[in-house]
Scaffold this motif. Sequence first.
Motif, PDB file in Angstrom:
ATOM      1  N   PHE A  79       0.955  -1.257   0.098  1.00  0.00           N
ATOM      2  CA  PHE A  79       0.237   0.117   0.147  1.00  0.00           C
ATOM      3  C   PHE A  79       0.851   1.225   0.086  1.00  0.00           C
ATOM      4  O   PHE A  79       1.814   1.311   0.767  1.00  0.00           O
ATOM      5  N   VAL A  80       0.513   2.086  -0.754  1.00  0.00           N
ATOM      6  CA  VAL A  80       1.242   3.369  -0.828  1.00  0.00           C
ATOM      7  C   VAL A  80       0.162   4.635  -0.721  1.00  0.00           C
ATOM      8  O   VAL A  80      -0.771   4.666  -1.496  1.00  0.00           O
ATOM      9  N   ASN A  81       0.445   5.264   0.536  1.00  0.00           N
ATOM     10  CA  ASN A  81      -0.547   6.375   0.900  1.00  0.00           C
ATOM     11  C   ASN A  81      -1.999   5.782   1.045  1.00  0.00           C
ATOM     12  O   ASN A  81      -3.176   6.718   0.191  1.00  0.00           O
ATOM     13  N   LYS A  82      -2.109   4.464   1.311  1.00  0.00           N
ATOM     14  CA  LYS A  82      -3.179   3.959   1.707  1.00  0.00           C
ATOM     15  C   LYS A  82      -4.183   3.221   0.895  1.00  0.00           C
ATOM     16  O   LYS A  82      -5.297   2.989   0.932  1.00  0.00           O
ATOM     17  N   GLN A  83      -3.264   3.403  -0.638  1.00  0.00           N
ATOM     18  CA  GLN A  83      -3.967   2.756  -1.621  1.00  0.00           C
ATOM     19  C   GLN A  83      -3.232   1.476  -1.955  1.00  0.00           C
ATOM     20  O   GLN A  83      -2.096   1.430  -1.875  1.00  0.00           O
ATOM     21  N   LEU A  84      -3.862   0.528  -2.366  1.00  0.00           N
ATOM     22  CA  LEU A  84      -3.218  -0.765  -2.773  1.00  0.00           C
ATOM     23  C   LEU A  84      -2.519  -0.785  -3.993  1.00  0.00           C
ATOM     24  O   LEU A  84      -3.467  -0.618  -4.956  1.00  0.00           O
ATOM     25  N   VAL A  85      -1.506  -1.168  -3.996  1.00  0.00           N
ATOM     26  CA  VAL A  85      -0.664  -1.148  -5.295  1.00  0.00           C
ATOM     27  C   VAL A  85      -0.637  -2.493  -5.772  1.00  0.00           C
ATOM     28  O   VAL A  85      -0.827  -2.436  -6.998  1.00  0.00           O
ATOM     29  N   GLY A  86      -0.570  -3.564  -5.246  1.00  0.00           N
ATOM     30  CA  GLY A  86      -0.714  -4.812  -5.807  1.00  0.00           C
ATOM     31  C   GLY A  86      -0.260  -5.941  -4.867  1.00  0.00           C
ATOM     32  O   GLY A  86       0.356  -5.600  -3.801  1.00  0.00           O
ATOM     33  N   ARG A  87      -0.066  -7.119  -5.187  1.00  0.00           N
ATOM     34  CA  ARG A  87       0.224  -8.347  -4.480  1.00  0.00           C
ATOM     35  C   ARG A  87       1.466  -9.127  -5.163  1.00  0.00           C
ATOM     36  O   ARG A  87       1.435  -9.318  -6.305  1.00  0.00           O
ATOM     37  N   HIS A  88       2.330  -9.537  -4.333  1.00  0.00           N
ATOM     38  CA  HIS A  88       3.326 -10.539  -4.926  1.00  0.00           C
ATOM     39  C   HIS A  88       3.299 -11.668  -3.951  1.00  0.00           C
ATOM     40  O   HIS A  88       3.137 -11.588  -2.585  1.00  0.00           O
ATOM     41  N   GLU A  89       3.360 -12.928  -4.635  1.00  0.00           N
ATOM     42  CA  GLU A  89       3.502 -14.271  -3.906  1.00  0.00           C
ATOM     43  C   GLU A  89       4.843 -14.672  -4.234  1.00  0.00           C
ATOM     44  O   GLU A  89       5.047 -15.166  -5.414  1.00  0.00           O
ATOM     45  N   GLY A  90       5.420 -15.351  -3.458  1.00  0.00           N
ATOM     46  CA  GLY A  90       6.672 -15.696  -3.598  1.00  0.00           C
ATOM     47  C   GLY A  90       7.976 -15.428  -2.403  1.00  0.00           C
ATOM     48  O   GLY A  90       8.010 -14.163  -2.310  1.00  0.00           O
TER      49      GLY A  90
END
Length: 615
Positions: free
Chosen positions: A139-150
């Motif tokens: 999250f950047v400035n309370k906004q979800l940017v993305g997800r990574h798995e690994g």
Amino acid sequence: MMKKTLLFASLLMTVQMNFAQEWKPAGSRILTSWGEQVNVQKPHPEYPRPQLVRSNNWQNLNGLWKYAITAVDAKEIPTQWEGDILVPFAVESALSGVGKEVGKDKALWYNNSISLDKAVQKNKVLLHFGAVDWQCDVFVNKQLVGRHEGGFDPFTMDISAFLKKGTKQDIAIRVWDPTDDGPQPRGKQVNHPNGIWYTPVTGIWQTVWLESVPQSHIVSTKQTPQLDEGNLTFEAFVAVSQPGDQIKVKALDGNRVMQEQSGEPNHTFTIAIPNAEPWSPSNPKLYDLEVQLLRKGKVIDQVKSYFAMRKISMQKDKDGIQRLLLNNQFTFQYGPLDQGWWPDGLHTAPSDEALKFDVVKTKEMGFNMIRKHIKVEPARWYRHCDSIGMLVWQDMPSGDLGGNNWDMQPGKISGGDRDKTRSAISEQYYRKEWKAIMEVLHNFPSIVIWVPFNEAWGQFKTKEITEWTIANDPSRLVNSASGGNFMETGHMLDIHNYPDAAMPDPSLFGANQVLALGEFGGLGLPIEGHSWQQKDNWGYQSFKNKTELLDRYKRLIHDLNRLIPMGLSAAVYTQTTDVEVETNGLMTYDRKVMKMPESELKAIHKPLYDFLIKR
């Protein structure tokens, strides 16, 4: 003016001292000397990506962040934080300053309010993570940017659209890691450590950093040496390229330009490298690369990298036995099983100096190879191997264990399944991460062997995975399943045998595969005051003192030396250091005691490299 300067310096020193005093290692386990002096303000300050260097437009975010542990179903960024955590050390580690376990029913949150340096206040801003174990929401400035798995591969997120005006920005991260309650690659981590299985590693465990890049920029490069042809194949992967863009590459030996070549972005082209010195452990010769992205003659982006001219292959000797060749010459490869664990940082070395120390000591002991066991290291570790001269066998971290038999002996087939049946999502996790690992490590010349499986741990579709690995990187050899399960695939047949030296029967297996002893030894000696715990430690064979240990080791190497003329091409001794309750290291877990003198080990090992084969 002088008084003001001195006053400012004094205030800064006071702030720094207070800053450091608020943090301390968690728990009472042993520490390395580097851990005792860890840089709390900026741990691991070094540039983290040695194969793609933009040195003037980055910002290191390592240091103290806020953390909280919540219920797993909590999706909102916490408003209350439990304290500070030292990044990039996993929350379970002493050097995190936290020392807490998380588990599958909880989530770990991080928060850091940062000020953007001038170097990253322009163009596109990328947020890089060396590694986060396992599922990571950013999250950047309370906004979800993305997800990574690994848990073992680096990843990058473009955060440009999420930045506020001005320099002040807020970063929050949510991590979920089921450890051995999930099917994902996890290596040696388990929720209940015992024997050869170690403490969980949850969260950030490698450097976090920002980078500013132009809209059109070089994302990565792929360089592959072709020693026999005197060429380097090269490709630069470029984001937002335009027709007519050019990639210009300079190959340098020090300050001397060896060759200049241009090609198209996202296309492979060949660079001639005439009369190059081959890279080897005895001559770890590296050459530099300068890479530019040109548009209408103007430099849009530029990076630095390096390469080596090195070839790994196999060929039959006069007796028809396959041998392991380095630069078209037989070189017996001998090294320790290197787990890469630390008593204070777990997966994370306390400093870059510590990271390098293990490689330097391994070389001083007279080894020419390291098997990196069920773990992937930060990129700088491989750079150290490249420059010091250390061959690397790279394991894929295992996961999703159980459900299949382990046949330790080649040629033996039990009634059970040798290949595990994994779920679709389990297979997906494996393939995605193994491909990412091979891609990100491709340019490091020290890596000569890929090892997809170990001792049947999560082993599945062996032939398919092995052939896929070979197709993904034909420039290296593939050791399909170190220690089994053995199938007629891959370049090597690699048995495990404790404690004595042994090898597969060359008359049965030597015609088609290189023969290796992938694990042996494991001679244990606990050293009081330098062990993870004071009792209930173990080795595959334990001794009372250093003299007994050295005498037994000498006998092992004597027997190992007799196997080389019979067809053995490589061997791996267990292991570099003690790890948690295992006390079978050449060094103690805290790296403070060498159990056998380096100079004596080097002399013992020297005859292993003297054997010359006839072809």
